[in-house]
Design a protein around this motif. Structure first.
Motif, mmCIF file in Angstrom:
data_model
loop_
_atom_site.group_PDB
_atom_site.id
_atom_site.type_symbol
_atom_site.label_atom_id
_atom_site.label_comp_id
_atom_site.label_asym_id
_atom_site.label_seq_id
_atom_site.Cartn_x
_atom_site.Cartn_y
_atom_site.Cartn_z
ATOM 1 N N GLN A 1 0.836 -1.198 0.000
ATOM 2 C CA GLN A 1 0.000 0.000 0.000
ATOM 3 C C GLN A 1 0.877 1.257 0.000
ATOM 4 N N ALA A 2 1.922 1.250 0.800
ATOM 5 C CA ALA A 2 2.821 2.407 0.861
ATOM 6 C C ALA A 2 3.566 2.592 -0.464
ATOM 7 N N LYS A 3 3.910 1.488 -1.128
ATOM 8 C CA LYS A 3 4.567 1.593 -2.443
ATOM 9 C C LYS A 3 3.632 2.245 -3.468
ATOM 10 N N GLU A 4 2.338 1.991 -3.360
ATOM 11 C CA GLU A 4 1.374 2.635 -4.255
ATOM 12 C C GLU A 4 1.385 4.147 -4.046
ATOM 13 N N VAL A 5 1.496 4.575 -2.801
ATOM 14 C CA VAL A 5 1.575 6.007 -2.498
ATOM 15 C C VAL A 5 2.870 6.581 -3.061
ATOM 16 N N LEU A 6 3.974 5.856 -2.907
ATOM 17 C CA LEU A 6 5.261 6.307 -3.444
ATOM 18 C C LEU A 6 5.182 6.470 -4.962
ATOM 19 N N ALA A 7 4.524 5.558 -5.633
ATOM 20 C CA ALA A 7 4.380 5.660 -7.094
ATOM 21 C C ALA A 7 3.629 6.934 -7.468
ATOM 22 N N LEU A 8 2.640 7.298 -6.683
ATOM 23 C CA LEU A 8 1.898 8.542 -6.952
ATOM 24 C C LEU A 8 2.761 9.763 -6.671
#
Length: 188
Positions: free
Chosen positions: A171-178
């Protein structure tokens, strides 16, 4: 799950969080894609909160003062709840789940040392798992910190915590991608 395997998984997750998010600023760690989404820092804080909510019960179990509810005496019940919870925290994130209020992270800005606090917490979790080895061998049963009727074996609880950490890493990696996508479009 064996103690060494659990500790190895914890080390891997800790390194993944540190390697992936360690160079971010406090502002980036606290950036949220929307009002109903969590920041990277909130994901990490949530993991600490959830895991630590088990610690008082585990301490009572170690001291011999904890008694699971009567439903915990039924192996079929403990296996059912253990499998159900483990499945619900799998990292695939096909289904979004809303956390219980007791496990919500702060909504305000979280300090930039959250990764260091997470690493410290992970060491404490590893020590707890090692100290509980005699209890896990005996098949000790605990209840969920959120609901005393939901019971499962202590080793399953550790597996749930570690798998839950993997879920929130994704989930945190998804935020990083954004964050990276926003940085790329704003620099064009």
């Amino acid at each position: 799950m064996e103690t060494q395997q659990a500790q190895h998984r914890i080390d891997q997750i800790t390194a993944a969080f540190t390697d992936t998010f360690g160079n971010l600023t406090a502002e980036e760690l606290n950036w949220k894609p929307g009002s109903d989404s969590w920041s990277i820092a909130q994901n990490i804080a949530h993991l600490i909160i959830v895991n630590e909510s088990y610690f008082p019960m585990i301490k009572r179990l170690q001291e011999g003062s904890y008694r699971p509810p009567w439903v915990g005496t039924f192996d079929v019940v403990t296996r059912f709840f253990g499998k159900l919870l483990l499945k619900s925290v799998k990292p695939d994130r096909k289904r979004k789940t809303k956390t219980l209020a007791i496990w919500n992270p702060e909504s305000s800005k979280i300090s930039g040392d959250i990764l260091a606090r997470f690493a410290e917490h992970q060491q404490a979790l590893k020590q707890t798992i090692a100290a509980c080895q005699p209890l896990t061998r005996k098949g000790a049963v605990i209840s969920s910190p959120a609901n005393k009727i939901i019971v499962y074996k202590l080793d399953t609880a550790f597996d749930i915590m570690i798998t839950h950490e993997q879920r929130h890493f994704e989930q945190a990696k998804e935020v990083l991608a954004l964050i990276e996508k926003n940085a790329a479009t704003s620099s064009l």
